[in-house]
Design a protein around this motif. Structure first.
Motif, PDB file in Angstrom:
ATOM      1  N   ALA A  80       0.837  -1.199   0.000  1.00 51.95           N
ATOM      2  CA  ALA A  80       0.000   0.000   0.000  1.00 51.95           C
ATOM      3  C   ALA A  80       0.876   1.254   0.000  1.00 51.95           C
ATOM      4  CB  ALA A  80      -0.926  -0.006   1.214  1.00 51.95           C
ATOM      5  N   CYS A  81       1.950   1.238   0.784  1.00 48.75           N
ATOM      6  CA  CYS A  81       2.864   2.382   0.832  1.00 48.75           C
ATOM      7  C   CYS A  81       3.628   2.535  -0.475  1.00 48.75           C
ATOM      8  CB  CYS A  81       3.837   2.226   1.995  1.00 48.75           C
ATOM      9  SG  CYS A  81       3.069   2.432   3.613  1.00 48.75           S
ATOM     10  N   ARG A  82       3.961   1.411  -1.094  1.00 47.70           N
ATOM     11  CA  ARG A  82       4.642   1.472  -2.392  1.00 47.70           C
ATOM     12  C   ARG A  82       3.747   2.162  -3.419  1.00 47.70           C
ATOM     13  NH1 ARG A  82       8.796  -1.877  -3.724  1.00 47.70           N
ATOM     14  NH2 ARG A  82       8.101  -3.419  -2.179  1.00 47.70           N
ATOM     15  N   SER A  83       2.464   1.796  -3.418  1.00 48.45           N
ATOM     16  CA  SER A  83       1.505   2.438  -4.324  1.00 48.45           C
ATOM     17  C   SER A  83       1.324   3.910  -3.969  1.00 48.45           C
ATOM     18  CB  SER A  83       0.153   1.723  -4.250  1.00 48.45           C
ATOM     19  OG  SER A  83       0.274   0.364  -4.625  1.00 48.45           O
ATOM     20  N   LEU A  84       1.287   4.211  -2.678  1.00 47.54           N
ATOM     21  CA  LEU A  84       1.130   5.594  -2.222  1.00 47.54           C
ATOM     22  C   LEU A  84       2.263   6.471  -2.762  1.00 47.54           C
ATOM     23  CD1 LEU A  84      -0.320   7.583  -0.092  1.00 47.54           C
ATOM     24  CD2 LEU A  84       1.547   6.939   1.416  1.00 47.54           C
ATOM     25  N   LEU A  85       3.486   5.997  -2.646  1.00 46.06           N
ATOM     26  CA  LEU A  85       4.630   6.767  -3.115  1.00 46.06           C
ATOM     27  C   LEU A  85       4.580   6.999  -4.626  1.00 46.06           C
ATOM     28  CD1 LEU A  85       7.413   4.993  -1.009  1.00 46.06           C
ATOM     29  CD2 LEU A  85       6.570   7.314  -0.677  1.00 46.06           C
ATOM     30  N   GLN A  86       4.193   5.996  -5.354  1.00 39.23           N
ATOM     31  CA  GLN A  86       4.145   6.098  -6.814  1.00 39.23           C
ATOM     32  C   GLN A  86       3.030   7.041  -7.261  1.00 39.23           C
ATOM     33  OE1 GLN A  86       6.375   4.798  -9.087  1.00 39.23           O
ATOM     34  NE2 GLN A  86       5.240   6.169 -10.448  1.00 39.23           N
ATOM     35  N   PHE A  87       1.844   6.874  -6.679  1.00 38.90           N
ATOM     36  CA  PHE A  87       0.702   7.713  -7.084  1.00 38.90           C
ATOM     37  C   PHE A  87       0.890   9.157  -6.633  1.00 38.90           C
ATOM     38  CE2 PHE A  87      -1.852   3.590  -6.943  1.00 38.90           C
ATOM     39  CZ  PHE A  87      -1.806   3.428  -8.323  1.00 38.90           C
ATOM     40  N   ALA A  88       1.538   9.374  -5.491  1.00 37.26           N
ATOM     41  CA  ALA A  88       1.807  10.743  -5.039  1.00 37.26           C
ATOM     42  C   ALA A  88       2.734  11.454  -6.019  1.00 37.26           C
ATOM     43  CB  ALA A  88       2.423  10.724  -3.646  1.00 37.26           C
ATOM     44  N   LYS A  89       3.686  10.717  -6.546  1.00 35.50           N
ATOM     45  CA  LYS A  89       4.611  11.276  -7.524  1.00 35.50           C
ATOM     46  C   LYS A  89       3.898  11.591  -8.830  1.00 35.50           C
ATOM     47  CE  LYS A  89       9.010  10.180  -9.782  1.00 35.50           C
ATOM     48  NZ  LYS A  89      10.095   9.145  -9.939  1.00 35.50           N
ATOM     49  N   ASP A  90       2.981  10.724  -9.233  1.00 38.92           N
ATOM     50  CA  ASP A  90       2.283  10.890 -10.514  1.00 38.92           C
ATOM     51  C   ASP A  90       1.195  11.963 -10.451  1.00 38.92           C
ATOM     52  OD1 ASP A  90       3.901   8.871 -11.437  1.00 38.92           O
ATOM     53  OD2 ASP A  90       2.376   7.298 -11.200  1.00 38.92           O
ATOM     54  N   SER A  91       0.594  12.150  -9.257  1.00 37.84           N
ATOM     55  CA  SER A  91      -0.551  13.065  -9.145  1.00 37.84           C
ATOM     56  C   SER A  91      -0.173  14.462  -8.675  1.00 37.84           C
ATOM     57  CB  SER A  91      -1.593  12.475  -8.183  1.00 37.84           C
ATOM     58  OG  SER A  91      -1.036  12.303  -6.888  1.00 37.84           O
ATOM     59  N   GLY A  92       1.122  14.724  -8.544  1.00 39.57           N
ATOM     60  CA  GLY A  92       1.538  16.074  -8.179  1.00 39.57           C
ATOM     61  C   GLY A  92       1.679  16.327  -6.689  1.00 39.57           C
ATOM     62  N   GLY A  93       1.708  15.286  -5.888  1.00 34.68           N
ATOM     63  CA  GLY A  93       1.921  15.479  -4.457  1.00 34.68           C
ATOM     64  C   GLY A  93       0.956  14.682  -3.607  1.00 34.68           C
ATOM     65  N   ILE A  94       1.362  14.458  -2.355  1.00 38.12           N
ATOM     66  CA  ILE A  94       0.569  13.649  -1.442  1.00 38.12           C
ATOM     67  C   ILE A  94      -0.728  14.349  -1.051  1.00 38.12           C
ATOM     68  CG2 ILE A  94       1.729  14.552   0.610  1.00 38.12           C
ATOM     69  CD1 ILE A  94       0.572  10.931   0.122  1.00 38.12           C
ATOM     70  N   LEU A  95      -0.749  15.682  -1.030  1.00 43.38           N
ATOM     71  CA  LEU A  95      -1.963  16.408  -0.649  1.00 43.38           C
ATOM     72  C   LEU A  95      -3.065  16.207  -1.678  1.00 43.38           C
ATOM     73  CD1 LEU A  95      -3.377  18.342   1.273  1.00 43.38           C
ATOM     74  CD2 LEU A  95      -2.371  20.253   0.011  1.00 43.38           C
ATOM     75  N   ASN A  96      -2.718  16.272  -2.936  1.00 46.39           N
ATOM     76  CA  ASN A  96      -3.712  16.037  -3.992  1.00 46.39           C
ATOM     77  C   ASN A  96      -4.215  14.600  -3.954  1.00 46.39           C
ATOM     78  OD1 ASN A  96      -3.418  18.652  -4.918  1.00 46.39           O
ATOM     79  ND2 ASN A  96      -1.832  18.118  -6.409  1.00 46.39           N
ATOM     80  N   LEU A  97      -3.303  13.665  -3.677  1.00 43.21           N
ATOM     81  CA  LEU A  97      -3.678  12.253  -3.695  1.00 43.21           C
ATOM     82  C   LEU A  97      -4.598  11.895  -2.532  1.00 43.21           C
ATOM     83  CD1 LEU A  97      -3.215   9.390  -4.898  1.00 43.21           C
ATOM     84  CD2 LEU A  97      -1.297   9.168  -3.300  1.00 43.21           C
ATOM     85  N   VAL A  98      -4.232  12.285  -1.324  1.00 47.12           N
ATOM     86  CA  VAL A  98      -4.973  11.878  -0.123  1.00 47.12           C
ATOM     87  C   VAL A  98      -6.084  12.858   0.221  1.00 47.12           C
ATOM     88  CG1 VAL A  98      -4.754  11.311   2.320  1.00 47.12           C
ATOM     89  CG2 VAL A  98      -2.928  10.710   0.750  1.00 47.12           C
ATOM     90  N   GLY A  99      -5.857  14.154   0.005  1.00 48.66           N
ATOM     91  CA  GLY A  99      -6.849  15.167   0.370  1.00 48.66           C
ATOM     92  C   GLY A  99      -7.940  15.355  -0.652  1.00 48.66           C
ATOM     93  N   GLY A 100      -7.678  14.985  -1.893  1.00 42.64           N
ATOM     94  CA  GLY A 100      -8.679  15.174  -2.923  1.00 42.64           C
ATOM     95  C   GLY A 100      -8.805  16.629  -3.339  1.00 42.64           C
ATOM     96  N   SER A 101      -9.846  16.935  -4.079  1.00 41.80           N
ATOM     97  CA  SER A 101     -10.047  18.292  -4.594  1.00 41.80           C
ATOM     98  C   SER A 101     -10.593  19.252  -3.542  1.00 41.80           C
ATOM     99  CB  SER A 101     -11.008  18.250  -5.796  1.00 41.80           C
ATOM    100  OG  SER A 101     -12.254  17.665  -5.409  1.00 41.80           O
ATOM    101  N   ASP A 102     -11.176  18.727  -2.464  1.00 42.71           N
ATOM    102  CA  ASP A 102     -11.762  19.578  -1.429  1.00 42.71           C
ATOM    103  C   ASP A 102     -11.288  19.108  -0.052  1.00 42.71           C
ATOM    104  OD1 ASP A 102     -13.235  21.512  -0.201  1.00 42.71           O
ATOM    105  OD2 ASP A 102     -15.169  20.517  -0.435  1.00 42.71           O
ATOM    106  N   TYR A 103     -10.009  19.313   0.208  1.00 41.08           N
ATOM    107  CA  TYR A 103      -9.415  18.827   1.456  1.00 41.08           C
ATOM    108  C   TYR A 103     -10.021  19.491   2.685  1.00 41.08           C
ATOM    109  CZ  TYR A 103      -6.034  18.819   5.279  1.00 41.08           C
ATOM    110  OH  TYR A 103      -5.444  18.748   6.513  1.00 41.08           O
ATOM    111  N   LEU A 104     -10.282  20.787   2.619  1.00 47.00           N
ATOM    112  CA  LEU A 104     -10.744  21.527   3.792  1.00 47.00           C
ATOM    113  C   LEU A 104     -12.069  20.993   4.335  1.00 47.00           C
ATOM    114  CD1 LEU A 104      -9.815  25.208   2.810  1.00 47.00           C
ATOM    115  CD2 LEU A 104      -8.616  23.650   4.362  1.00 47.00           C
ATOM    116  N   SER A 105     -12.975  20.589   3.458  1.00 48.16           N
ATOM    117  CA  SER A 105     -14.279  20.108   3.921  1.00 48.16           C
ATOM    118  C   SER A 105     -14.190  18.716   4.557  1.00 48.16           C
ATOM    119  CB  SER A 105     -15.270  20.078   2.755  1.00 48.16           C
ATOM    120  OG  SER A 105     -14.851  19.145   1.765  1.00 48.16           O
ATOM    121  N   LYS A 106     -13.130  17.978   4.246  1.00 45.00           N
ATOM    122  CA  LYS A 106     -12.965  16.625   4.790  1.00 45.00           C
ATOM    123  C   LYS A 106     -11.658  16.491   5.555  1.00 45.00           C
ATOM    124  CE  LYS A 106     -15.705  14.669   1.044  1.00 45.00           C
ATOM    125  NZ  LYS A 106     -15.755  13.718  -0.078  1.00 45.00           N
ATOM    126  N   ARG A 107     -11.244  17.596   6.131  1.00 43.75           N
ATOM    127  CA  ARG A 107      -9.930  17.656   6.775  1.00 43.75           C
ATOM    128  C   ARG A 107      -9.805  16.684   7.944  1.00 43.75           C
ATOM    129  NH1 ARG A 107      -6.688  23.221   7.902  1.00 43.75           N
ATOM    130  NH2 ARG A 107      -4.740  22.277   8.653  1.00 43.75           N
TER     131      ARG A 107
END
Length: 537
Positions: A80-107
């Motif tokens: 799971a962490c291996r995938s996390l590192l790869q997708f974070a790199k591809d999606s422009g950062g860990i915040l975009n990957l885990v927080g989504g488009s509306d991080y503040l509302s689901k903080r």
């Protein structure tokens, strides 16, 4: 009797309820695990970037059934962490990957999942530390091993640029993460190969650098934790920790962390032995390892252009208390005499004191080498070189700042005199510092104003009812004696150096009064500390 029977029945039912509850939870976790495997695959082969978003159940399910004791769960977490590192790199950062488009509302949801995942990664390394002990402190960052994946994921999740960074580190501190780091470092240290480490930073070192920066100051909102579980107690008490983590030492000194953690130690109201973890071995007691590491770090800090006065005060007070409980250093000379000298045939050897187990020779060397003439020169210059302190010393009234500087310097030097050979340090103290003139000026005004108690009031080394003249006089006399050994008649009488003839007359008066007080104390008379004044003797 009836009450005891009732209590036993209640206790039995309570245990049954707990047992059934745990059994149910275990069964539910098993179901969740099987459901997770069906949906995402046992090795997360059906995971995509959407699985890490706030609307996915991927992390929720993983964190629910994950157990560090389960080998299969460990493998799942790594993938799971291996995938996390790869997708974070591809999606422009860990915040975009885990927080989504509306991080503040689901903080709140995102922060909870992130801190649980970060702790799971660090906990997994800790639980499997013996299995990975050859890699724990490795500087090979390109390795795709399970250990590297977990450490990289943890470091990525607590990046200081992320909005949840303080919350994650606060949670880790509440879980006593420094104790976890200590166990991991000690385990890896056994297999550490120092070759090829120059200029390279291990992932464990990177993780420590990220965590120690959270001090609750500035923009950081992390809470203050108990000293027993702090970086100072848990990590700095590891033998030669800076040799393992040279980059950590650089960050510790350059970013003011040394001053912060020293102040926390200086304000500790407990004995340091009570807040330090169990000793690694008899030869490496925690307080001595802590002292050696502090001396090395402060030595670097004092050599920098910006040398905080408050840091020097805190260090001198902390180091004094640690030196006080240090056993005699067998490899040094104390007061110019060999400690290990052989007694003659006619000498009577009386040794009623309990045997003191010696320190490791390497640890003794670390401590004695750190307190070198250059170190003492820099420390004294910082303590007595402040412009405001010089201004205070020209006044009749003694300020708290001046008294604190004198108390800190004299406490540290007084203990140091009993550990290091005097000929090694006296020359630099006598001829390259203003120690004699500063101490004499201080003692002279204390005597004239009958205000010796000001020293006891600001010194953690002296009891409140101690005689204030004891400490500065115990340091002043041997240094002044060293100067007199070289001074000729012209300097002494005509140039009146190092002290004027009038000052020498006053010094003789003070010494007479001190000797009379000592005579009274030795012969069992009770003398209160405030009784010392020129009017009484």
């Amino acid at each position: 009797m009836r009450n005891e029977v009732t209590f036993c029945k209640w206790h039995y039912r309570f245990l049954q309820k707990c047992f059934r509850g745990r059994k149910v939870v275990k069964a539910e976790r098993g179901k969740a695990r099987e459901q997770f495997y069906t949906t995402y695959g046992k090795h997360c082969e059906r995971v995509d970037s959407q699985c890490f978003g706030p609307d996915s159940d991927f992390l929720r399910q993983l964190q629910f059934f994950y157990s560090p004791q389960n080998i299969s769960d460990f493998s799942t977490l790594v993938e799971a962490c291996r995938s996390l590192l790869q997708f974070a790199k591809d999606s422009g950062g860990i915040l975009n990957l885990v927080g989504g488009s509306d991080y503040l509302s689901k903080r709140a949801l995102v922060d909870y999942r992130v801190k649980s995942l970060a702790y799971a990664c660090i906990g997994a390394v800790h639980h499997n530390r013996y299995q990975f002990k050859d890699e724990l402190l490795s500087t090979s960052l390109d390795s795709g091993s399970s250990l590297n994946i977990l450490l990289k994921a943890a470091a990525l999740l607590i990046d200081p640029k992320l909005p949840w960074s303080c919350k994650i580190v606060s949670y880790l501190l509440q879980q006593n993460v420094y104790r976890i780091f200590r166990d991991v470092v000690i385990t890896g240290k056994e297999r550490l190969n120092s070759e090829g480490r120059v200029g390279k930073v291990s992932l464990m070192e990177t993780l420590l650098v990220l965590v120690i920066a959270h001090t609750g100051q500035g923009h950081c909102v992390c809470p203050k934790i108990d000293l027993q579980w702090s970086f100072t107690s848990q990590v700095l008490s590891i033998p030669f920790v800076w040799h393992i983590f040279p980059y950590l030492k650089e960050i510790y000194v350059s970013r003011g962390l040394c001053q912060h953690y020293l102040h926390n130690m200086a304000t500790c109201t407990h004995s340091y032995e009570k807040v330090l973890p169990a000793d690694i071995s008899v030869e490496f007691p925690g307080y001595a390892c802590l002292l050696g590491n502090l001396l090395e770090a402060v030595g670097v800090a004092l050599a920098r252009p910006t040398r905080p006065y408050d840091m020097a005060i805190d260090f001198a007070n902390v180091a004094t208390l640690l030196l006080e409980i240090l056993p005699p250093i067998q490899t040094s000379k104390t007061g110019g005499r060999e400690e290990n000298s052989v007694a003659g045939d006619d000498d009577m050897i009386i040794d009623d004191a309990p045997a003191v187990l010696p320190l490791s020779k390497e640890l003794e060397k670390q401590i004695s080498n750190a307190i070198d003439p250059r170190f003492l020169l820099q420390l004294i210059n910082v303590l007595f070189g402040s412009s405001s302190l010089v201004a205070d010393s020209s006044k009749d009234k003694i300020s708290d700042k001046e008294a604190a500087a004198v108390a800190a310097a004299c406490s540290f030097l007084h203990v140091t005199f009993t550990i290091l050979p005097l000929e090694r340090i006296m020359t630099v103290l006598a001829y390259r510092t203003e120690l004699v003139s500063v101490l004499w000026n201080f003692m002279k005004r204390c005597h004239e104003n009958q205000n010796w108690s000001c020293l006891s009031a600001v010194s953690p080394y002296l009891p409140a009812d101690a005689f204030g003249w004891l400490l500065p006089l115990a340091v002043f006399c041997p240094v002044y004696k060293h100067m007199l050994m070289i001074v000729d008649n012209e300097e002494f009488y005509e140039q009146e150096k190092p002290l004027s003839l009038n000052d020498i007359r006053l010094l003789i008066v003070i010494l007479k009064q001190v000797h009379f007080l000592c005579y009274l104390l030795i012969n069992g008379f009770t003398v209160k500390s405030h009784c010392y004044s020129s009017n009484n003797y």
